[in-house]
Design a protein around this motif. Structure first.
Motif: not given
Lengths: 77, 77
Positions: A36-53, A62-73
């Motif tokens: 939320g504070q560093d939107k320039s890292k969103i592409a890096q996160a998506e590239h790593a396979g992050v679908k939600s935070v 490996h990506v471990l999606h933990i609980n569910y806070g918000a989608s990348m969208a």
């Protein structure tokens, strides 16, 4: 050991999970990225396979999606 | 340190997450419970707040639902 990366967006679920992960893994083993504070890292996160935070990307990629806070969208919005 | 408990049901998502969690936290810090093989532990898991597997219950009682393998209803079936 290479570090894990914990991606979050400041939501309550994220912060709770962040504390738990840091307690378990050790603060020195985790880089914390606030998308939320560093939107320039969103592409890096998506590239790593992050679908939600919150999500933890392990040293072996490996990506471990933990609980569910918000989608990348939602994070982009 | 009190141990975390990792609940899973043998699904591929569970096994991948199990390896990742053990690598991160250390095998000596995690008790692994296979709910498919030990259905008597299902009530214990539900009481701890586990809604789906794989899930990690931390020493302070927080539940981290990791990725998504199966709902508790599926595990009971």
């Amino acid at each position: 050991m290479e570090k894990s990366v914990f991606y979050h967006a400041g939501c309550p679920v994220c912060l709770s999970a962040e504390h738990d992960i840091i307690n378990l893994v050790g603060a020195s083993n985790v880089d914390v990225v606030h998308l939320g504070q560093d939107k320039s890292k969103i592409a890096q996160a998506e590239h790593a396979g992050v679908k939600s935070v919150p999500a933890l990307v392990t040293p072996n990629g490996h990506v471990l999606h933990i609980n569910y806070g918000a989608s990348m969208a939602d994070v982009k919005g």
